[in-house]
Design a protein around this motif. Structure first.
Motif, PDB file in Angstrom:
ATOM      1  N   ASN A  31      30.388  43.768  -5.287  1.00 47.95           N
ATOM      2  CA  ASN A  31      30.530  44.804  -4.259  1.00 47.95           C
ATOM      3  C   ASN A  31      31.839  44.627  -3.483  1.00 47.95           C
ATOM      4  OD1 ASN A  31      28.119  45.986  -4.865  1.00 47.95           O
ATOM      5  ND2 ASN A  31      26.954  44.842  -3.331  1.00 47.95           N
ATOM      6  N   ILE A  32      32.173  43.387  -3.238  1.00 43.80           N
ATOM      7  CA  ILE A  32      33.410  43.104  -2.496  1.00 43.80           C
ATOM      8  C   ILE A  32      34.615  43.483  -3.347  1.00 43.80           C
ATOM      9  CG2 ILE A  32      34.815  41.276  -1.478  1.00 43.80           C
ATOM     10  CD1 ILE A  32      32.247  39.891  -0.703  1.00 43.80           C
ATOM     11  N   ILE A  33      34.563  43.167  -4.639  1.00 41.59           N
ATOM     12  CA  ILE A  33      35.670  43.495  -5.538  1.00 41.59           C
ATOM     13  C   ILE A  33      35.797  45.011  -5.650  1.00 41.59           C
ATOM     14  CG2 ILE A  33      36.485  43.328  -7.915  1.00 41.59           C
ATOM     15  CD1 ILE A  33      35.264  40.563  -8.039  1.00 41.59           C
ATOM     16  N   ASN A  34      34.712  45.714  -5.765  1.00 43.30           N
ATOM     17  CA  ASN A  34      34.747  47.181  -5.829  1.00 43.30           C
ATOM     18  C   ASN A  34      35.311  47.773  -4.532  1.00 43.30           C
ATOM     19  OD1 ASN A  34      33.739  47.370  -8.415  1.00 43.30           O
ATOM     20  ND2 ASN A  34      31.599  47.532  -7.753  1.00 43.30           N
ATOM     21  N   LEU A  35      34.917  47.198  -3.419  1.00 36.65           N
ATOM     22  CA  LEU A  35      35.413  47.668  -2.131  1.00 36.65           C
ATOM     23  C   LEU A  35      36.917  47.459  -2.023  1.00 36.65           C
ATOM     24  CD1 LEU A  35      34.651  48.809   0.689  1.00 36.65           C
ATOM     25  CD2 LEU A  35      34.385  46.451   1.430  1.00 36.65           C
ATOM     26  N   ILE A  36      37.383  46.311  -2.473  1.00 32.73           N
ATOM     27  CA  ILE A  36      38.826  46.022  -2.429  1.00 32.73           C
ATOM     28  C   ILE A  36      39.568  46.970  -3.359  1.00 32.73           C
ATOM     29  CG2 ILE A  36      40.572  44.296  -3.005  1.00 32.73           C
ATOM     30  CD1 ILE A  36      38.692  42.171  -1.967  1.00 32.73           C
ATOM     31  N   ASN A  37      39.041  47.243  -4.551  1.00 29.61           N
ATOM     32  CA  ASN A  37      39.680  48.169  -5.482  1.00 29.61           C
ATOM     33  C   ASN A  37      39.750  49.572  -4.904  1.00 29.61           C
ATOM     34  OD1 ASN A  37      40.262  46.322  -7.459  1.00 29.61           O
ATOM     35  ND2 ASN A  37      38.347  46.607  -8.567  1.00 29.61           N
ATOM     36  N   ASN A  38      38.717  49.982  -4.188  1.00 31.74           N
ATOM     37  CA  ASN A  38      38.701  51.323  -3.591  1.00 31.74           C
ATOM     38  C   ASN A  38      39.702  51.441  -2.433  1.00 31.74           C
ATOM     39  OD1 ASN A  38      36.737  52.190  -5.353  1.00 31.74           O
ATOM     40  ND2 ASN A  38      35.040  51.769  -3.954  1.00 31.74           N
ATOM     41  N   LEU A  39      39.869  50.347  -1.706  1.00 34.17           N
ATOM     42  CA  LEU A  39      40.755  50.369  -0.526  1.00 34.17           C
ATOM     43  C   LEU A  39      42.132  49.757  -0.793  1.00 34.17           C
ATOM     44  CD1 LEU A  39      38.191  49.284   2.209  1.00 34.17           C
ATOM     45  CD2 LEU A  39      38.962  51.586   1.691  1.00 34.17           C
ATOM     46  N   GLN A  40      42.425  49.542  -2.055  1.00 31.35           N
ATOM     47  CA  GLN A  40      43.659  48.866  -2.445  1.00 31.35           C
ATOM     48  C   GLN A  40      44.896  49.587  -1.897  1.00 31.35           C
ATOM     49  OE1 GLN A  40      44.047  48.465  -6.659  1.00 31.35           O
ATOM     50  NE2 GLN A  40      45.756  47.052  -6.512  1.00 31.35           N
ATOM     51  N   LEU A  41      44.933  50.871  -1.981  1.00 28.07           N
ATOM     52  CA  LEU A  41      46.077  51.639  -1.490  1.00 28.07           C
ATOM     53  C   LEU A  41      46.257  51.437   0.019  1.00 28.07           C
ATOM     54  CD1 LEU A  41      48.328  53.689  -2.065  1.00 28.07           C
ATOM     55  CD2 LEU A  41      46.644  55.479  -1.598  1.00 28.07           C
ATOM     56  N   TYR A  42      45.185  51.489   0.768  1.00 26.29           N
ATOM     57  CA  TYR A  42      45.243  51.314   2.219  1.00 26.29           C
ATOM     58  C   TYR A  42      45.659  49.891   2.603  1.00 26.29           C
ATOM     59  CZ  TYR A  42      42.839  55.782   2.323  1.00 26.29           C
ATOM     60  OH  TYR A  42      42.509  57.094   2.147  1.00 26.29           O
ATOM     61  N   ILE A  43      45.181  48.938   1.824  1.00 24.02           N
ATOM     62  CA  ILE A  43      45.539  47.535   2.078  1.00 24.02           C
ATOM     63  C   ILE A  43      47.032  47.329   1.841  1.00 24.02           C
ATOM     64  CG2 ILE A  43      45.223  45.157   1.288  1.00 24.02           C
ATOM     65  CD1 ILE A  43      42.286  45.855   0.742  1.00 24.02           C
ATOM     66  N   VAL A  44      47.571  47.893   0.757  1.00 20.99           N
ATOM     67  CA  VAL A  44      48.997  47.758   0.446  1.00 20.99           C
ATOM     68  C   VAL A  44      49.837  48.430   1.532  1.00 20.99           C
ATOM     69  CG1 VAL A  44      50.812  48.433  -1.179  1.00 20.99           C
ATOM     70  CG2 VAL A  44      48.660  47.491  -2.024  1.00 20.99           C
ATOM     71  N   ILE A  45      49.452  49.617   1.966  1.00 23.70           N
ATOM     72  CA  ILE A  45      50.183  50.323   3.028  1.00 23.70           C
ATOM     73  C   ILE A  45      50.139  49.501   4.316  1.00 23.70           C
ATOM     74  CG2 ILE A  45      50.170  52.365   4.518  1.00 23.70           C
ATOM     75  CD1 ILE A  45      49.272  53.987   2.082  1.00 23.70           C
ATOM     76  N   GLY A  46      48.996  48.958   4.654  1.00 21.91           N
ATOM     77  CA  GLY A  46      48.863  48.118   5.852  1.00 21.91           C
ATOM     78  C   GLY A  46      49.745  46.889   5.766  1.00 21.91           C
ATOM     79  N   LEU A  47      49.783  46.268   4.583  1.00 17.16           N
ATOM     80  CA  LEU A  47      50.624  45.079   4.431  1.00 17.16           C
ATOM     81  C   LEU A  47      52.112  45.443   4.503  1.00 17.16           C
ATOM     82  CD1 LEU A  47      48.707  43.085   1.673  1.00 17.16           C
ATOM     83  CD2 LEU A  47      48.897  42.539   4.093  1.00 17.16           C
ATOM     84  N   VAL A  48      52.499  46.588   3.942  1.00 20.84           N
ATOM     85  CA  VAL A  48      53.893  47.031   4.020  1.00 20.84           C
ATOM     86  C   VAL A  48      54.275  47.292   5.480  1.00 20.84           C
ATOM     87  CG1 VAL A  48      55.462  48.945   3.439  1.00 20.84           C
ATOM     88  CG2 VAL A  48      54.006  47.933   1.679  1.00 20.84           C
ATOM     89  N   VAL A  49      53.408  47.951   6.225  1.00 16.01           N
ATOM     90  CA  VAL A  49      53.666  48.210   7.651  1.00 16.01           C
ATOM     91  C   VAL A  49      53.794  46.888   8.400  1.00 16.01           C
ATOM     92  CG1 VAL A  49      52.656  49.147   9.775  1.00 16.01           C
ATOM     93  CG2 VAL A  49      52.630  50.506   7.678  1.00 16.01           C
ATOM     94  N   LEU A  50      52.918  45.945   8.098  1.00 17.76           N
ATOM     95  CA  LEU A  50      52.960  44.631   8.743  1.00 17.76           C
ATOM     96  C   LEU A  50      54.273  43.906   8.419  1.00 17.76           C
ATOM     97  CD1 LEU A  50      51.382  42.588  10.458  1.00 17.76           C
ATOM     98  CD2 LEU A  50      50.426  41.682   8.338  1.00 17.76           C
ATOM     99  N   VAL A  51      54.744  43.981   7.176  1.00 15.65           N
ATOM    100  CA  VAL A  51      56.013  43.355   6.782  1.00 15.65           C
ATOM    101  C   VAL A  51      57.171  44.013   7.520  1.00 15.65           C
ATOM    102  CG1 VAL A  51      57.620  43.075   4.848  1.00 15.65           C
ATOM    103  CG2 VAL A  51      55.203  42.513   4.530  1.00 15.65           C
ATOM    104  N   ILE A  52      57.158  45.348   7.644  1.00 15.57           N
ATOM    105  CA  ILE A  52      58.225  46.052   8.373  1.00 15.57           C
ATOM    106  C   ILE A  52      58.237  45.632   9.839  1.00 15.57           C
ATOM    107  CG2 ILE A  52      58.994  48.324   9.178  1.00 15.57           C
ATOM    108  CD1 ILE A  52      58.088  49.426   6.445  1.00 15.57           C
ATOM    109  N   ILE A  53      57.068  45.555  10.440  1.00 13.33           N
ATOM    110  CA  ILE A  53      56.977  45.120  11.844  1.00 13.33           C
ATOM    111  C   ILE A  53      57.513  43.699  11.991  1.00 13.33           C
ATOM    112  CG2 ILE A  53      55.358  44.500  13.694  1.00 13.33           C
ATOM    113  CD1 ILE A  53      53.667  46.920  12.824  1.00 13.33           C
ATOM    114  N   LEU A  54      57.153  42.829  11.059  1.00 11.08           N
ATOM    115  CA  LEU A  54      57.640  41.450  11.103  1.00 11.08           C
ATOM    116  C   LEU A  54      59.153  41.388  10.913  1.00 11.08           C
ATOM    117  CD1 LEU A  54      54.821  39.552   9.167  1.00 11.08           C
ATOM    118  CD2 LEU A  54      55.295  39.502  11.612  1.00 11.08           C
ATOM    119  N   LEU A  55      59.712  42.228  10.055  1.00 12.41           N
ATOM    120  CA  LEU A  55      61.163  42.265   9.877  1.00 12.41           C
ATOM    121  C   LEU A  55      61.865  42.728  11.161  1.00 12.41           C
ATOM    122  CD1 LEU A  55      61.604  43.701   6.258  1.00 12.41           C
ATOM    123  CD2 LEU A  55      62.215  41.415   7.061  1.00 12.41           C
ATOM    124  N   ILE A  56      61.325  43.752  11.815  1.00 13.26           N
ATOM    125  CA  ILE A  56      61.897  44.244  13.069  1.00 13.26           C
ATOM    126  C   ILE A  56      61.827  43.157  14.145  1.00 13.26           C
ATOM    127  CG2 ILE A  56      61.575  45.895  14.960  1.00 13.26           C
ATOM    128  CD1 ILE A  56      60.709  47.943  12.818  1.00 13.26           C
TER     129      ILE A  56
END
Length: 167
Positions: free
Chosen positions: A3-28
């Motif tokens: 169930n956890i793996i399925n949940l991560i696969n379903n939210l994979q796009l949102y997780i990647v976008i969140g991590l990209v935003v977090l990396v941009i904030i950290l770079l700034i």
């Protein structure tokens, strides 16, 4: 677990976008920190200029000694100024002169009266009377703007002009 793996696969796009935003904030944040560090380093170098590896305590002691020396020199200058100021009060500070014709038969304004006074209106009036046959020069002391001797009209005029002058 599935169930956890399925949940991560379903939210994979949102997780990647969140991590990209977090990396941009950290770079700034990283850029801001480097700028702040650069400004701090400039201020540190300005503070430590001329120290040639000495520690900060020696540098501060040196500056405090310089401040003490400047304060002593300033006090000396104040004393010197006060001394000079008291001496200047007794120097001639006001001057007035008038030329006139003392006698009708003499051709020009060759007679004169000069008033020389200090700050307290103490001083002297010097008068020169020119005539065809002789010339006479005399002085009359002035104390607090007054003479104990009789003053001529011209001497009174020159004394009044001199007293009314601004220092």
């Amino acid at each position: 677990m599935q169930n956890i793996i399925n949940l991560i696969n379903n939210l994979q796009l949102y997780i990647v976008i969140g991590l990209v935003v977090l990396v941009i904030i950290l770079l700034i944040m990283n850029v801001i920190i480097f700028k702040s560090l650069n400004r701090l380093e400039k201020r540190y170098r300005k503070l430590m200029r001329g120290s040639n590896g000495k520690n900060l305590e020696e540098l501060i002691v040196k500056y405090l000694d310089n401040i003490d020396n400047v304060k002593k020199e300033s006090d000396d200058i104040k004393k010197l100024y006060s001394n000079l100021n008291s001496k200047v009060k007794n120097c001639i500070q006001k001057l007035s002169i008038i030329r006139y014709r003392a006698f009708e038969d003499v051709g020009s304004d060759l007679s004169f009266s000069i008033a020389l006074l200090d700050e307290n209106n103490d001083g002297v009036i010097i008068t020169g009377i020119y005539g065809r046959d002789e010339s006479t020069t005399y002085a009359k002391p002035i104390d607090s703007g007054m003479s104990r001797y009789e003053l001529s009209q011209e001497e009174k005029q020159v004394l009044e002009e001199c007293i009314n002058k601004r220092i």
